[in-house]
Design a protein around this motif. Structure first.
Motif, PDB file in Angstrom:
ATOM      1  N   GLN A 183      -2.622   5.865  12.016  1.00 26.64           N
ATOM      2  CA  GLN A 183      -2.984   7.041  11.243  1.00 26.64           C
ATOM      3  C   GLN A 183      -3.317   6.651   9.801  1.00 26.64           C
ATOM      4  OE1 GLN A 183      -3.145  10.361  12.285  1.00 26.64           O
ATOM      5  NE2 GLN A 183      -3.885  10.801  10.232  1.00 26.64           N
ATOM      6  N   LEU A 184      -2.510   5.793   9.223  1.00 26.82           N
ATOM      7  CA  LEU A 184      -2.745   5.397   7.831  1.00 26.82           C
ATOM      8  C   LEU A 184      -4.052   4.622   7.685  1.00 26.82           C
ATOM      9  CD1 LEU A 184       0.865   4.503   6.628  1.00 26.82           C
ATOM     10  CD2 LEU A 184      -0.609   6.304   5.726  1.00 26.82           C
ATOM     11  N   ARG A 185      -4.354   3.788   8.696  1.00 26.26           N
ATOM     12  CA  ARG A 185      -5.628   3.046   8.610  1.00 26.26           C
ATOM     13  C   ARG A 185      -6.805   4.022   8.646  1.00 26.26           C
ATOM     14  NH1 ARG A 185      -2.996  -0.980  12.730  1.00 26.26           N
ATOM     15  NH2 ARG A 185      -1.585  -1.956  11.231  1.00 26.26           N
ATOM     16  N   ALA A 186      -6.671   5.083   9.444  1.00 26.27           N
ATOM     17  CA  ALA A 186      -7.727   6.101   9.483  1.00 26.27           C
ATOM     18  C   ALA A 186      -7.806   6.826   8.140  1.00 26.27           C
ATOM     19  CB  ALA A 186      -7.449   7.091  10.609  1.00 26.27           C
ATOM     20  N   THR A 187      -6.651   7.064   7.527  1.00 24.61           N
ATOM     21  CA  THR A 187      -6.630   7.720   6.221  1.00 24.61           C
ATOM     22  C   THR A 187      -7.328   6.846   5.168  1.00 24.61           C
ATOM     23  OG1 THR A 187      -4.570   8.852   6.783  1.00 24.61           O
ATOM     24  CG2 THR A 187      -5.094   8.673   4.442  1.00 24.61           C
ATOM     25  N   PHE A 188      -7.038   5.556   5.193  1.00 22.04           N
ATOM     26  CA  PHE A 188      -7.680   4.658   4.212  1.00 22.04           C
ATOM     27  C   PHE A 188      -9.195   4.597   4.451  1.00 22.04           C
ATOM     28  CE2 PHE A 188      -3.413   2.183   4.450  1.00 22.04           C
ATOM     29  CZ  PHE A 188      -2.818   3.107   3.611  1.00 22.04           C
ATOM     30  N   ALA A 189      -9.595   4.591   5.729  1.00 20.31           N
ATOM     31  CA  ALA A 189     -11.029   4.576   6.045  1.00 20.31           C
ATOM     32  C   ALA A 189     -11.690   5.854   5.555  1.00 20.31           C
ATOM     33  CB  ALA A 189     -11.226   4.405   7.555  1.00 20.31           C
ATOM     34  N   SER A 190     -11.010   6.971   5.767  1.00 18.50           N
ATOM     35  CA  SER A 190     -11.556   8.251   5.323  1.00 18.50           C
ATOM     36  C   SER A 190     -11.659   8.271   3.793  1.00 18.50           C
ATOM     37  CB  SER A 190     -10.653   9.388   5.823  1.00 18.50           C
ATOM     38  OG  SER A 190     -10.782  10.526   5.019  1.00 18.50           O
ATOM     39  N   TYR A 191     -10.686   7.705   3.136  1.00 23.78           N
ATOM     40  CA  TYR A 191     -10.706   7.612   1.656  1.00 23.78           C
ATOM     41  C   TYR A 191     -11.974   6.902   1.199  1.00 23.78           C
ATOM     42  CZ  TYR A 191      -8.787   6.925  -3.069  1.00 23.78           C
ATOM     43  OH  TYR A 191      -8.576   6.950  -4.433  1.00 23.78           O
ATOM     44  N   ASN A 192     -12.194   5.755   1.814  1.00 27.37           N
ATOM     45  CA  ASN A 192     -13.354   4.935   1.468  1.00 27.37           C
ATOM     46  C   ASN A 192     -14.658   5.704   1.686  1.00 27.37           C
ATOM     47  OD1 ASN A 192     -14.719   2.691   0.674  1.00 27.37           O
ATOM     48  ND2 ASN A 192     -13.976   1.366   2.311  1.00 27.37           N
ATOM     49  N   GLN A 193     -14.708   6.353   2.841  1.00 26.84           N
ATOM     50  CA  GLN A 193     -15.923   7.061   3.236  1.00 26.84           C
ATOM     51  C   GLN A 193     -16.187   8.278   2.335  1.00 26.84           C
ATOM     52  OE1 GLN A 193     -15.647   8.027   7.334  1.00 26.84           O
ATOM     53  NE2 GLN A 193     -17.867   7.987   7.667  1.00 26.84           N
ATOM     54  N   ASN A 194     -15.140   9.034   2.054  1.00 29.27           N
ATOM     55  CA  ASN A 194     -15.329  10.282   1.318  1.00 29.27           C
ATOM     56  C   ASN A 194     -15.382  10.123  -0.188  1.00 29.27           C
ATOM     57  OD1 ASN A 194     -15.409  11.692   3.703  1.00 29.27           O
ATOM     58  ND2 ASN A 194     -13.215  12.104   3.722  1.00 29.27           N
ATOM     59  N   PHE A 195     -14.816   9.046  -0.706  1.00 28.64           N
ATOM     60  CA  PHE A 195     -14.746   8.940  -2.167  1.00 28.64           C
ATOM     61  C   PHE A 195     -15.450   7.703  -2.728  1.00 28.64           C
ATOM     62  CE2 PHE A 195     -11.006  11.301  -0.637  1.00 28.64           C
ATOM     63  CZ  PHE A 195     -11.345  12.550  -1.145  1.00 28.64           C
ATOM     64  N   GLY A 196     -16.169   6.990  -1.873  1.00 30.99           N
ATOM     65  CA  GLY A 196     -17.018   5.907  -2.382  1.00 30.99           C
ATOM     66  C   GLY A 196     -16.331   4.580  -2.634  1.00 30.99           C
ATOM     67  N   SER A 208       0.419  -2.945  -8.534  1.00 31.15           N
ATOM     68  CA  SER A 208       0.466  -4.133  -7.666  1.00 31.15           C
ATOM     69  C   SER A 208       1.253  -3.857  -6.394  1.00 31.15           C
ATOM     70  CB  SER A 208       1.122  -5.305  -8.391  1.00 31.15           C
ATOM     71  OG  SER A 208       0.459  -5.563  -9.591  1.00 31.15           O
ATOM     72  N   LEU A 209       2.413  -3.226  -6.551  1.00 27.91           N
ATOM     73  CA  LEU A 209       3.261  -2.990  -5.374  1.00 27.91           C
ATOM     74  C   LEU A 209       2.557  -2.074  -4.374  1.00 27.91           C
ATOM     75  CD1 LEU A 209       6.101  -3.539  -4.156  1.00 27.91           C
ATOM     76  CD2 LEU A 209       6.754  -1.298  -5.012  1.00 27.91           C
ATOM     77  N   LEU A 210       1.956  -1.003  -4.870  1.00 26.53           N
ATOM     78  CA  LEU A 210       1.266  -0.078  -3.965  1.00 26.53           C
ATOM     79  C   LEU A 210       0.117  -0.780  -3.247  1.00 26.53           C
ATOM     80  CD1 LEU A 210       1.100   3.338  -5.787  1.00 26.53           C
ATOM     81  CD2 LEU A 210       2.235   2.819  -3.620  1.00 26.53           C
ATOM     82  N   ARG A 211      -0.583  -1.654  -3.975  1.00 28.32           N
ATOM     83  CA  ARG A 211      -1.703  -2.365  -3.349  1.00 28.32           C
ATOM     84  C   ARG A 211      -1.205  -3.293  -2.238  1.00 28.32           C
ATOM     85  NH1 ARG A 211      -4.893  -5.368  -7.548  1.00 28.32           N
ATOM     86  NH2 ARG A 211      -6.356  -5.648  -5.814  1.00 28.32           N
ATOM     87  N   VAL A 212      -0.064  -3.935  -2.451  1.00 23.94           N
ATOM     88  CA  VAL A 212       0.491  -4.795  -1.395  1.00 23.94           C
ATOM     89  C   VAL A 212       0.923  -3.939  -0.197  1.00 23.94           C
ATOM     90  CG1 VAL A 212       2.228  -6.512  -0.797  1.00 23.94           C
ATOM     91  CG2 VAL A 212       1.287  -6.498  -3.075  1.00 23.94           C
ATOM     92  N   VAL A 213       1.555  -2.803  -0.476  1.00 28.99           N
ATOM     93  CA  VAL A 213       1.971  -1.906   0.617  1.00 28.99           C
ATOM     94  C   VAL A 213       0.754  -1.528   1.456  1.00 28.99           C
ATOM     95  CG1 VAL A 213       2.786   0.450   1.114  1.00 28.99           C
ATOM     96  CG2 VAL A 213       4.048  -0.981  -0.516  1.00 28.99           C
ATOM     97  N   ILE A 214      -0.290  -1.094   0.770  1.00 27.48           N
ATOM     98  CA  ILE A 214      -1.477  -0.629   1.491  1.00 27.48           C
ATOM     99  C   ILE A 214      -2.139  -1.786   2.242  1.00 27.48           C
ATOM    100  CG2 ILE A 214      -3.837   0.235   1.110  1.00 27.48           C
ATOM    101  CD1 ILE A 214      -2.500   2.071  -1.081  1.00 27.48           C
ATOM    102  N   LYS A 215      -2.196  -2.948   1.626  1.00 23.37           N
ATOM    103  CA  LYS A 215      -2.817  -4.090   2.312  1.00 23.37           C
ATOM    104  C   LYS A 215      -2.002  -4.502   3.537  1.00 23.37           C
ATOM    105  CE  LYS A 215      -5.402  -6.734  -0.147  1.00 23.37           C
ATOM    106  NZ  LYS A 215      -5.627  -7.604  -1.308  1.00 23.37           N
ATOM    107  N   CYS A 216      -0.680  -4.518   3.409  1.00 20.01           N
ATOM    108  CA  CYS A 216       0.155  -4.927   4.551  1.00 20.01           C
ATOM    109  C   CYS A 216       0.033  -3.935   5.708  1.00 20.01           C
ATOM    110  CB  CYS A 216       1.617  -5.068   4.131  1.00 20.01           C
ATOM    111  SG  CYS A 216       1.941  -6.658   3.332  1.00 20.01           S
ATOM    112  N   ILE A 217      -0.198  -2.669   5.393  1.00 19.13           N
ATOM    113  CA  ILE A 217      -0.378  -1.670   6.448  1.00 19.13           C
ATOM    114  C   ILE A 217      -1.788  -1.757   7.028  1.00 19.13           C
ATOM    115  CG2 ILE A 217      -0.586   0.824   6.885  1.00 19.13           C
ATOM    116  CD1 ILE A 217       1.634   1.224   4.744  1.00 19.13           C
ATOM    117  N   ASP A 218      -2.772  -1.881   6.137  1.00 22.12           N
ATOM    118  CA  ASP A 218      -4.173  -1.768   6.549  1.00 22.12           C
ATOM    119  C   ASP A 218      -4.671  -3.056   7.202  1.00 22.12           C
ATOM    120  OD1 ASP A 218      -6.495  -0.326   6.823  1.00 22.12           O
ATOM    121  OD2 ASP A 218      -7.300  -0.930   4.876  1.00 22.12           O
TER     122      ASP A 218
END
Lengths: 318, 318
Positions: free
Chosen positions: B203-216, B233-243
């Motif tokens: 679900q989160l990967r779909a959310t990140f994809a939608s973010y990219n698609q909808n907000f450029g 930095s911490l949030l970026r690592v969290v998102i990268k480890c999930i995505d």
């Protein structure tokens, strides 16, 4: 401290299943036999009975009980016969999906997350994912608004250390921190949530005791004087379920019984959930709070097989 | 997508243990034999080997390896031979007890909590309680200050739904919510933490994809433009480890190897943790990012038994 009475010599699961089969087959159902067997078996024995019944008769015992029994008796027997983590996952889901979600519903989540062992809660989370195709926390997020949401997600996500280990210094320091937050009426502050959701139960009880000793009032009284909103109510239930679960459940039973009508669902939930844990203590607390006898109160407000089943769980029927 | 190579016919645990015993007994140690056996067994096979060794020789295999081997090779073999949940509990503890707790230490916690399966994380939390007499979350709270603390406790407490189930509407709605929060630079807001710690990985990967698609922009780019602080930095690592965990670990390995000296601990951790999960993908990502070959880079920066062992995990030695 449980009231469940298991016979000294327990029949084999096959023997139990044969008797259960006799009780549900043919014309009429032998409710007494069902109570006599299931009402005197602990969780692992009931698990073996479910598995053996399925193997022997190629049908689910729960489904069969569901079609043979009725009313509050059926609900109680089925809750009792369901595997405890699955039972609590279902109760949590029911509470979160209720049309009206007041404190009565939310306290079910608190009971499961704050008055259960860490391993049980973990099993409930696993069962929740299997049964409902999403996590317990996701359903809390979609059913409950902030700030209650934050507190419930935090306690539902907890996996507390499970041994009796108390650091008195930490207890004093965190009691002071809680006092500061409560006095400034910032009840949804992150500190308070982190303390309540990460510390082990014994540590938290020491913290609450230190609070009482150092600041004159109990933490419950001080939160109460912050206001009568949902946030105050929820935090008080969380603290009560951690500090004195027997008191919480005594009150749940009292509220279910006292006054006009009976709230059978709450009564059943409390007795089924605690019969193997602390119903003996609950009986004592009930007397302290309501100055009357728990067994008498349950007997007076229920009837028939339902009454017999609850009284069996309370150890009053052999 | 793992690179670990297990032979088609695996010797019995007793056979493996007898060879390991030969390798560690007497004068000198046969490191090649140790690599040949342990470097070609998966986690459940290694578990059986540990148990069988203990039964046969009445000593712990890990303790024996610890006294026979040395240096980075020893560290790598012991990490690999330790049960994965216990290994990660120890790595997390080491990171939280480090004198300097920078992003390098905190990312270890993120890897364990955001790039592992929900059940593995649960086992890590259990192992942590058994090994260190407190919960993982308690140690995070005492080692890390707010707002990073909140994020790490939330992801460490997660028990995400574990099947591939994506709700596109939810993905779009939560991408919009994340965008709003990021654009207003409120990165420690409760919404963002709840989304990142309760939703399932798909679900989160779909959310990140939608973010990219909808907000450029990607969510990573937008957080990056919020600032260069620890929270970003911490949030970026969290998102990268999930995505894209394979990308994260490719970068960890790259940082460990490239430049002056080698960070053997990070290199070992990444390869040991991922050899049974996604080292094949990591190899591809490594090439994409660094335009050079992972195997060549590892070979160039390591030597001796340590090199042989890592290359075995990478499937380059048979």
């Amino acid at each position: 401290m449980a009231t469940l009475r298991v016979p000294e010599v327990v029949p084999s699961p096959t023997q139990d299943c044969e008797k259960l089969r006799d009780a549900v087959q043919g014309l009429g159902t032998d409710e007494k036999a069902i109570i006599l067997i299931l009402g005197h078996r602990n969780a692992s024995q009931r698990k073996k009975i479910r598995e053996t019944y399925e193997q022997l008769y190629n049908e689910s015992l729960i489904d069969r009980l569901n079609s043979e029994l009725s009313g509050d008796f059926r609900k109680a027997v089925i809750l009792w016969t369901t595997d405890p983590p699955e039972r609590d996952a279902k109760l949590a889901n029911e509470a979160l999906k209720a049309k009206k979600k007041g404190m009565k519903q939310l306290q079910v989540i608190v009971e499961i997350t704050c008055a259960s062992s860490p391993n049980h809660l973990q099993e409930v989370r696993q069962a929740y994912c299997s049964l409902f195709d999403c996590s317990l926390e996701e359903d809390i997020v979609s059913a409950v608004s902030l700030p209650l949401r934050k507190i419930l997600v935090a306690v539902a996500s907890s996996y507390r250390y499970d041994k009796e280990l108390v650091d008195t210094k930490v207890a004093n320091a965190e009691a002071a921190k809680l006092h500061e937050v409560i006095k400034s009426n910032k009840l949804d502050q992150d500190d308070i949530i982190l303390i309540l959701s990460t510390r082990n139960f014994h540590q938290l009880r020491a913290t609450f005791a230190s609070y009482n000793q150092n600041f004159g009032n109990s933490i419950d009284q001080d939160i109460k004087s912050c206001g009568k909103g949902d946030l105050e109510s929820l935090l008080r239930v969380v603290i009560k379920c951690i500090d004195t679960p027997e008191k919480h459940f005594a009150e749940v039973i009292g509220e279910a019984i006292i006054g006009f009508g009976t709230d059978e669902d709450s009564l059943t939930r409390a007795l089924v959930a605690r019969a193997e844990i602390d119903t003996m203590k609950i009986r004592g607390e009930y007397f302290n709070i309501f100055k009357t006898n728990l067994d008498g109160a349950v007997t007076g407000d229920t009837s028939g097989d339902y009454k017999d089943f609850l009284m069996t769980l309370l150890g009053a029927r052999i």
